[in-house]
Scaffold this active site. Structure first.
Site, short mmCIF file in Angstrom:
data_model
loop_
_atom_site.label_atom_id
_atom_site.label_comp_id
_atom_site.label_asym_id
_atom_site.label_seq_id
_atom_site.Cartn_x
_atom_site.Cartn_y
_atom_site.Cartn_z
CB THR A 124 -0.93 0.02 1.22
OG1 THR A 124 -1.53 1.32 1.33
CG2 THR A 124 -0.16 -0.24 2.51
CE1 TYR A 148 -3.94 -2.41 4.46
CE2 TYR A 148 -3.63 -0.06 4.06
CZ TYR A 148 -3.81 -1.35 3.58
OH TYR A 148 -3.86 -1.56 2.24
#
Ligand code: UDP
Length: 331
Positions: A124, A148
């Site tokens: 990401t 995350y």
């Protein structure tokens, strides 16, 4: 002859399913492992009708994964299984370290035991954290701002170490920017009802499936006070995976790439674009900042264009939002 047998984890999910469609177009033979914790039954049934084999299981089941790899004669693995919500990761970090790091590591262990040659990993852009409004390159400093992003970066680091110890193993990492939209033929799309991502949530509000839409933070140091993201159409992201697999087959080397368009849009711009598409106001409410959100993340995508020959076809915010809206109408 290239072995075209591929194992895809998380294939009943949003990005996995679109990538499978792109791989099928190139005649790959696909087996999916998915525990269906967030995957869609509708997506699964559709892909099964195209000949994709689904196996119910978690990527942490080492023996299970090993026997699938052996039985299907697999050389290439794409790992989409994982959790993806920034806010939830702040509230429940253990879930993120478990799903995205521990389980992925066990999956990787099974892959190494079975001499997998190519391992494609979904990372990401949020690992960059706040980037001072500058587009980030793959060598920009990483500074994850939430569990995350941290959990994804930990896997990236593990992959780099694994590569040193296992010369015949290669990884390919795509750092996704903000993925949205749906397949133009309406075959698959983003299913999750309790979605939190801006474009999905906004289309749900537009279709009166939600009562409210919030803008999280209007005091950021950007031109209109709201956060800036690089929104990318899911079908272009799916194609980037195919390009990456082909690149790894050809070059037998490991690499990582940003996958974004290089264009930043603010939260308010996204909302007003959707408002002009539907011709009415979404009555978005200005709310406090959400924990864990970087101000701005925009890609420098020179590397993926040059080295993978990636050519975005849907690089247009109106098109992305329209396709998300059309898909949402079918749900
Ligand atoms: N956002 C918002 N309202 C929402 C959902 C998201 O204002 O209902 C904002 C969020 O704070 C962030 C941007 O939209 O600044 C993109 O968030 P999203 O959850 O879509 O993706 P992320 O960048 O967190 O992966």
């Amino acid at each position: 002859m290239i072995n075209k047998n591929v194992l895809v984890s998380g294939g009943a999910g949003y990005i996995g399913s679109h990538t499978i469609l792109a791989l099928l177009d190139k005649d790959y033979k696909i087996t999916v492992i998915d525990d269906m914790s967030t995957g869609s039954e509708q997506t699964k049934r559709y892909l099964e009708s195209l000949g994709v084999e689904f196996i119910l299981g978690n990527i942490n089941e080492i023996d299970r994964v090993k026997s699938i790899i052996k039985e299907k004669n697999i050389e290439t693995v794409l790992n989409f299984a994982g959790s993806i919500i920034v806010g939830e990761s702040v509230e429940n970090p253990v879930k993120y370290y478990e799903n995205n790091f521990s389980n992925t590591l066990l999956f990787l262990k099974a892959c190494l035991d079975e001499n997998i040659k190519r391992f494609v990993f979904s990372s990401t852009a949020s690992i960059y954290g706040d980037a001072n409004n500058e587009p980030v390159t793959e060598t920009s400093k990483v500074a994850p701002m939430n569990p995350y992003a941290e959990s994804k970066l930990m896997v990236e680091k593990a992959l780099a170490d694994v590569k040193i110890a296992h010369p015949d193993f290669n990884y390919g990492i795509l750092r996704y920017f903000n993925v949205a939209g749906a397949d133009h033929k309406g075959r698959v799309g983003q299913m999750s009802k309790d979605a939190t991502h801006l474009i999905k949530v906004s289309t749900q509000k537009a279709l009166k499936k939600r009562d409210s839409l919030e803008i999280f933070g209007t005091d950021y140091p950007t031109f209109d006070g709201t956060c800036i993201r690089d929104y990318i159409h899911i079908s272009d992201l799916a194609q980037a995976h195919v390009n990456l697999v082909e690149y790894m087959e050809k070059n037998e080397k490991s690499n990582l790439f940003n996958c974004g368009y290089g264009d930043g849009f603010s939260v308010k711009q996204v909302i007003s674009e959707l408002e002009s598409i539907i011709g009415e106001s979404l009555n978005a409410k200005e709310s406090p900042r959400r924990a864990g959100d970087p101000v701005s993340i925009v890609a420098n995508n020179a590397k993926i264009k040059t080295e993978l020959g990636w050519k975005p076809k849907h690089n247009n915010l109106t098109e992305i939002i329209t396709s998300a809206l059309e898909w949402e109408k079918t749900l």
